[in-house]
Design a protein around this motif. Structure first.
Motif, short mmCIF file in Angstrom:
data_model
loop_
_atom_site.label_atom_id
_atom_site.label_comp_id
_atom_site.label_asym_id
_atom_site.label_seq_id
_atom_site.Cartn_x
_atom_site.Cartn_y
_atom_site.Cartn_z
N ILE A 25 38.03 -50.98 -27.79
CA ILE A 25 38.72 -50.41 -26.64
C ILE A 25 40.13 -49.96 -27.04
N ALA A 26 40.80 -50.75 -27.84
CA ALA A 26 42.15 -50.38 -28.31
C ALA A 26 42.10 -49.07 -29.10
N TYR A 41 40.00 -46.55 -28.68
CA TYR A 41 39.86 -45.43 -27.75
C TYR A 41 41.16 -45.12 -27.03
N GLN A 42 41.93 -46.15 -26.69
CA GLN A 42 43.21 -45.91 -26.02
C GLN A 42 44.18 -45.20 -26.95
N GLN A 53 43.13 -41.54 -27.52
CA GLN A 53 43.41 -40.64 -26.40
C GLN A 53 44.88 -40.24 -26.30
N ILE A 54 45.80 -41.12 -26.68
CA ILE A 54 47.22 -40.79 -26.49
C ILE A 54 47.82 -40.01 -27.66
N ASN A 82 39.65 -36.32 -27.84
CA ASN A 82 40.88 -36.69 -27.16
C ASN A 82 41.41 -35.49 -26.38
#
Length: 192
Positions: free
Chosen positions: A2-3, A5-6, A9-10, A31
Protein backbone atom coordinates in the motif's frame (compact mmCIF):
# COMPACT_ATOMS: atom_id res chain seq x y z
CA UNK A 1 2.47 -2.75 -0.94
CA UNK A 2 0.00 0.00 0.00
CA UNK A 3 2.86 2.39 0.81
CA UNK A 4 4.32 1.69 -2.65
CA UNK A 5 1.06 2.69 -4.36
CA UNK A 6 0.81 5.89 -2.32
CA UNK A 7 4.38 6.91 -3.20
CA UNK A 8 3.85 5.86 -6.81
CA UNK A 9 0.80 8.15 -7.10
CA UNK A 10 2.38 11.29 -5.63
CA UNK A 11 5.60 11.21 -7.69
CA UNK A 12 5.61 13.75 -10.50
CA UNK A 13 7.58 11.55 -12.91
CA UNK A 14 5.23 9.74 -15.36
CA UNK A 15 5.27 6.01 -14.52
CA UNK A 16 3.34 2.86 -15.20
CA UNK A 17 3.46 -0.49 -13.46
CA UNK A 18 3.17 -3.30 -16.00
CA UNK A 19 2.32 -6.97 -15.60
CA UNK A 20 4.46 -9.24 -17.77
CA UNK A 21 3.00 -12.71 -18.35
CA UNK A 22 3.64 -15.30 -21.02
CA UNK A 23 0.50 -14.25 -22.87
CA UNK A 24 0.82 -10.46 -22.77
CA UNK A 25 2.28 -7.32 -21.25
CA UNK A 26 -0.46 -5.16 -19.80
CA UNK A 27 -0.74 -2.01 -17.72
CA UNK A 28 -1.44 -2.84 -14.10
CA UNK A 29 -1.33 0.68 -12.62
CA UNK A 30 -0.50 4.24 -13.69
CA UNK A 31 0.20 7.40 -11.76
CA UNK A 32 -1.40 10.81 -12.28
CA UNK A 33 1.71 12.21 -13.98
CA UNK A 34 1.47 9.53 -16.68
CA UNK A 35 -2.24 10.28 -17.14
CA UNK A 36 -1.40 13.96 -17.70
CA UNK A 37 1.29 13.02 -20.23
CA UNK A 38 -0.83 10.51 -22.15
CA UNK A 39 -4.24 12.15 -21.84
CA UNK A 40 -5.83 8.87 -20.70
CA UNK A 41 -7.69 8.27 -17.44
CA UNK A 42 -6.43 5.59 -15.08
CA UNK A 43 -9.54 3.47 -15.62
CA UNK A 44 -8.97 3.47 -19.41
CA UNK A 45 -5.37 2.30 -19.04
CA UNK A 46 -5.81 -0.52 -16.54
CA UNK A 47 -5.41 -3.85 -18.36
CA UNK A 48 -4.52 -2.17 -21.70
CA UNK A 49 -1.80 -3.83 -23.75
CA UNK A 50 1.44 -1.86 -23.63
CA UNK A 51 1.78 -2.31 -27.42
CA UNK A 52 -1.19 0.02 -27.98
CA UNK A 53 0.62 2.90 -26.26
CA UNK A 54 4.29 2.47 -27.02
CA UNK A 55 5.69 2.17 -30.54
CA UNK A 56 8.59 -0.24 -30.97
CA UNK A 57 8.28 -1.54 -27.42
CA UNK A 58 11.05 -4.05 -26.84
CA UNK A 59 9.41 -7.23 -25.55
CA UNK A 60 11.81 -8.47 -22.97
CA UNK A 61 12.65 -10.66 -20.09
CA UNK A 62 11.10 -8.97 -17.07
CA UNK A 63 14.34 -9.36 -15.14
CA UNK A 64 16.09 -6.75 -17.27
CA UNK A 65 16.78 -3.08 -16.80
CA UNK A 66 17.06 -1.01 -19.98
CA UNK A 67 16.34 2.41 -21.45
CA UNK A 68 14.85 3.18 -24.84
CA UNK A 69 13.82 6.15 -26.98
CA UNK A 70 10.37 5.60 -28.47
CA UNK A 71 7.00 7.13 -29.32
CA UNK A 72 4.03 7.22 -26.95
CA UNK A 73 0.56 7.45 -28.53
CA UNK A 74 -1.68 9.76 -26.50
CA UNK A 75 -5.44 9.55 -26.04
CA UNK A 76 -5.82 12.13 -28.86
CA UNK A 77 -3.61 9.93 -31.08
CA UNK A 78 -0.75 12.43 -30.86
CA UNK A 79 2.72 10.95 -31.01
CA UNK A 80 4.95 12.03 -28.12
CA UNK A 81 8.68 11.33 -28.24
CA UNK A 82 9.67 9.79 -24.91
CA UNK A 83 12.63 8.24 -23.20
CA UNK A 84 11.56 5.25 -21.15
CA UNK A 85 13.38 3.35 -18.46
CA UNK A 86 12.29 -0.22 -17.78
CA UNK A 87 13.01 -1.50 -14.26
CA UNK A 88 12.08 -5.01 -13.19
CA UNK A 89 10.54 -5.48 -9.74
CA UNK A 90 10.96 -8.55 -7.56
CA UNK A 91 7.21 -9.06 -7.23
CA UNK A 92 5.29 -11.90 -8.85
CA UNK A 93 1.70 -13.10 -8.50
CA UNK A 94 -0.12 -16.42 -8.39
CA UNK A 95 -0.06 -16.76 -12.20
CA UNK A 96 3.75 -16.55 -12.30
CA UNK A 97 3.47 -13.10 -13.90
CA UNK A 98 6.19 -10.60 -13.06
CA UNK A 99 5.96 -6.84 -12.63
CA UNK A 100 8.07 -3.99 -13.89
CA UNK A 101 8.07 -0.23 -13.61
CA UNK A 102 8.37 1.94 -16.71
CA UNK A 103 9.48 5.51 -16.02
CA UNK A 104 8.91 8.07 -18.78
CA UNK A 105 10.81 11.22 -19.63
CA UNK A 106 9.31 13.61 -22.20
CA UNK A 107 11.66 14.12 -25.14
CA UNK A 108 9.60 16.69 -27.04
CA UNK A 109 11.40 19.50 -28.84
CA UNK A 110 10.92 21.85 -25.88
CA UNK A 111 12.33 19.34 -23.39
CA UNK A 112 15.31 18.63 -25.65
CA UNK A 113 16.28 22.32 -25.96
CA UNK A 114 16.41 23.17 -22.24
CA UNK A 115 19.75 21.49 -21.39
CA UNK A 116 21.33 22.79 -24.60
CA UNK A 117 20.34 26.34 -23.73
CA UNK A 118 21.84 25.91 -20.26
CA UNK A 119 25.15 24.74 -21.76
CA UNK A 120 25.25 27.64 -24.22
CA UNK A 121 24.75 30.13 -21.37
CA UNK A 122 28.00 29.01 -19.72
CA UNK A 123 30.65 31.55 -20.69
CA UNK A 124 33.80 29.48 -20.08
CA UNK A 125 34.67 27.19 -23.02
CA UNK A 126 36.42 24.66 -20.79
CA UNK A 127 33.25 24.28 -18.71
CA UNK A 128 31.15 23.96 -21.89
CA UNK A 129 33.49 21.21 -23.09
CA UNK A 130 33.18 19.39 -19.77
CA UNK A 131 29.38 19.72 -19.85
CA UNK A 132 29.11 18.38 -23.41
CA UNK A 133 31.43 15.49 -22.61
CA UNK A 134 29.36 14.65 -19.52
CA UNK A 135 26.12 14.93 -21.50
CA UNK A 136 27.46 12.53 -24.15
CA UNK A 137 29.06 10.33 -21.47
CA UNK A 138 32.53 10.54 -23.02
CA UNK A 139 35.64 10.48 -20.84
CA UNK A 140 38.88 12.31 -21.64
CA UNK A 141 40.51 8.97 -22.50
CA UNK A 142 37.68 8.03 -24.87
CA UNK A 143 37.84 11.47 -26.52
CA UNK A 144 41.60 11.17 -27.00
CA UNK A 145 41.26 7.70 -28.53
CA UNK A 146 38.37 8.68 -30.82
CA UNK A 147 39.96 11.89 -32.14
CA UNK A 148 43.68 10.99 -32.04
CA UNK A 149 44.27 14.12 -29.97
CA UNK A 150 46.65 13.61 -27.08
CA UNK A 151 45.16 13.10 -23.64
CA UNK A 152 47.34 15.97 -22.44
CA UNK A 153 45.73 18.36 -24.96
CA UNK A 154 42.21 17.18 -24.03
CA UNK A 155 43.03 17.72 -20.35
CA UNK A 156 44.42 21.20 -21.02
CA UNK A 157 41.27 22.12 -22.96
CA UNK A 158 39.05 20.80 -20.15
CA UNK A 159 41.05 22.65 -17.48
CA UNK A 160 41.16 25.94 -19.35
CA UNK A 161 44.94 25.96 -19.95
CA UNK A 162 44.21 26.12 -23.67
CA UNK A 163 41.50 28.72 -24.29
CA UNK A 164 41.28 28.59 -28.08
CA UNK A 165 42.29 25.36 -29.86
CA UNK A 166 43.24 25.29 -33.51
CA UNK A 167 40.37 24.75 -35.92
CA UNK A 168 41.13 21.09 -36.69
CA UNK A 169 41.29 20.14 -33.00
CA UNK A 170 38.04 22.00 -32.33
CA UNK A 171 36.32 20.32 -35.30
CA UNK A 172 37.45 16.83 -34.26
CA UNK A 173 36.21 17.28 -30.70
CA UNK A 174 32.93 18.92 -31.73
CA UNK A 175 32.38 16.19 -34.33
CA UNK A 176 32.84 13.48 -31.71
CA UNK A 177 30.40 15.28 -29.41
CA UNK A 178 27.96 15.80 -32.33
CA UNK A 179 27.72 19.55 -31.80
CA UNK A 180 28.80 22.63 -33.75
CA UNK A 181 32.26 23.99 -32.97
CA UNK A 182 30.64 27.28 -31.94
CA UNK A 183 28.61 25.44 -29.26
CA UNK A 184 31.87 24.91 -27.38
CA UNK A 185 34.23 27.57 -28.73
CA UNK A 186 32.28 30.51 -30.23
CA UNK A 187 35.56 32.26 -31.04
CA UNK A 188 36.77 29.43 -33.35
CA UNK A 189 35.64 29.96 -36.92
CA UNK A 190 33.91 27.09 -38.73
CA UNK A 191 35.00 27.94 -42.25
CA UNK A 192 38.36 28.31 -43.93
Amino acid sequence: MIAFYQIFQILDQPMILIRVSRASTTIHETNEAFCRLSGYKQEQLKGMSIDLLIAHYLPCDSSLHFTQETILTSAKQDEIAVHLEFRALTISDQDEARYALIIFGNKSEHAREEPLTAIKQVYDSSKRLKMWMAKRDISANQMAAATNISLQTISKLRNGHIQKPNRLTAELIAGELQVAVSDIWPEVRNGR
